[in-house]
Design an enzyme around this catalytic site. Structure first.
Site, PDB file in Angstrom:
ATOM      1  N   ASP B   7      -3.985   0.066  11.364  1.00  0.00           N
ATOM      2  CA  ASP B   7      -3.658   1.013  12.073  1.00  0.00           C
ATOM      3  C   ASP B   7      -3.814   2.497  10.609  1.00  0.00           C
ATOM      4  O   ASP B   7      -3.250   2.422   9.311  1.00  0.00           O
ATOM      5  CB  ASP B   7      -1.792   0.873  11.773  1.00  0.00           C
ATOM      6  CG  ASP B   7      -0.762   2.734  12.605  1.00  0.00           C
ATOM      7  OD1 ASP B   7      -1.883   3.045  12.823  1.00  0.00           O
ATOM      8  OD2 ASP B   7      -0.083   2.158  12.055  1.00  0.00           O
ATOM      9  N   GLU B  70      -7.295   1.430  16.573  1.00  0.00           N
ATOM     10  CA  GLU B  70      -6.101   2.398  17.459  1.00  0.00           C
ATOM     11  C   GLU B  70      -7.211   3.382  17.615  1.00  0.00           C
ATOM     12  O   GLU B  70      -7.334   4.132  17.017  1.00  0.00           O
ATOM     13  CB  GLU B  70      -5.096   2.866  16.368  1.00  0.00           C
ATOM     14  CG  GLU B  70      -4.213   3.937  17.799  1.00  0.00           C
ATOM     15  CD  GLU B  70      -3.140   4.825  17.192  1.00  0.00           C
ATOM     16  OE1 GLU B  70      -1.792   3.577  16.178  1.00  0.00           O
ATOM     17  OE2 GLU B  70      -2.801   5.726  17.664  1.00  0.00           O
ATOM     18  N   ASP B 143       4.262   1.108  10.121  1.00  0.00           N
ATOM     19  CA  ASP B 143       2.620   0.681   9.906  1.00  0.00           C
ATOM     20  C   ASP B 143       2.182  -0.867   9.763  1.00  0.00           C
ATOM     21  O   ASP B 143       1.235  -0.515  10.067  1.00  0.00           O
ATOM     22  CB  ASP B 143       1.675   1.529   8.959  1.00  0.00           C
ATOM     23  CG  ASP B 143       2.444   3.031   9.106  1.00  0.00           C
ATOM     24  OD1 ASP B 143       1.496   3.830   9.480  1.00  0.00           O
ATOM     25  OD2 ASP B 143       3.400   3.446   8.157  1.00  0.00           O
TER      26      ASP B 143
END
Lengths: 202, 202
Positions: B7, B70, B143
């Site tokens: 992330d 992502e 996260d």
């Protein structure tokens, strides 16, 4: 002083190296200019790696003192900016890994530095770069000229930005890394500029 | 099959490694989870280098088969997305340099993969990740849980995406790199999914 300017991108990534020469470092000399292209149908990671390896080769061969990158802003569309931002990150790390300071300049700063007009178009920037570096022909494509303009901007504005930052008038410290200002102050376009090359501007 | 999910970010960069185990690779096992933080007052290049070095260490120590990142979209603000995109580029290159395929998933895809609901909130995602990996406590901060969810998403959706891409129904090839689908087809949520782990979802 030698600066590698990078106009980051995946389709075309411009790279230009400029150094100051002569007494007081007022003259500019072209060291290298080129463009890396990566195939649009390769996956992004592979394209980013190609950009990284090209920039790493330039850093190792030409050993610039600083690296200058374009700072992007809200004007851009997010979908078009992603590859550019990813490439910029990759380039910044290549420099950081070698202990080379990275400076970020907006397009307006670059245009103002080389042409005296922050709203100059690409043609005006290319014309000024050609003139300042005493080249026989304009660097092509535009990304190559933009990369050289970034390098020139850093050679001229870097010391000014460092002074402003030291006074607390600069932009966020997290986005910049400038070397200490050198040379005696000179006045250009209403701003007091220290360092090399500013006098060559007029 | 072992996937490192990242992330990306400068303030906090979540990293989670998950592997499939058991007959047919239907079970999930946590290999590693952590978060890299970089100081906001360091310059961006230095922060990106810290992220790069951390991810490189994970790649070299844990040798994942794939990396999942992502994929960002227009919903984000350009000013907040820049550091994220730069970090993602740096992470993708670290994988590409080692020949590790990089897959990109939208937050919606990740949420749908782990919770069955593309609009799930962070808490629901963290709860599902905790359950799927049979953890005693929720991974923190968010996260870290998001990075694990990305890894799980790739373990489950990667083979499906590869099938769709092979049929010409996938997203732009330039943004993805999936390994060939493996295992026998199974039906999940109305979609035919090939590969490992899909059965563990219900």
């Amino acid at each position: 002083m030698r600066v590698l300017g990078i106009d980051p991108g995946l389709t075309r990534c411009g790279a230009g190296i400029v150094e100051t020469t002569g007494r007081g470092g007022r003259q500019l000399r072209l060291v290298h200019v080129g463009v890396v292209r990566t195939p649009a149908n390769d996956d992004v990671a592979t394209r980013l790696l190609a950009v990284a390896e090209h920039v790493e080769a330039l850093l190792d061969e030409h050993r610039p003192d600083q690296l200058a990158l374009e700072r992007m802003f809200n004007r851009h569309n997010v979908s078009t900016i992603m590859g550019t931002a990813q490439a910029a990150g990759v380039v910044a790390v290549a420099a950081a890994r070698r202990g080379i300071p990275v400076a970020w300049h907006t397009p307006t700063e670059v245009k103002a530095a080389v042409s005296g007009n922050g709203a100059a178009d690409k043609q005006q920037v290319a014309t000024m770069v050609t003139k300042l570096l005493k080249l026989d022909a304009q660097p092509r494509p535009a990304d190559a000229a933009d990369a050289l303009a970034l390098a020139i901007c850093q050679l001229w504005r870097g010391p000014l930005a460092a002074r402003l930052a030291a006074k607390g008038a600069g932009r966020s410290a997290g986005q910049q890394h400038y070397p200490a200002a050198t040379g005696r102050p000179r006045r250009v376009a209403g701003l007091t500029v220290t360092g090399f090359g500013a006098g060559a501007r007029g």
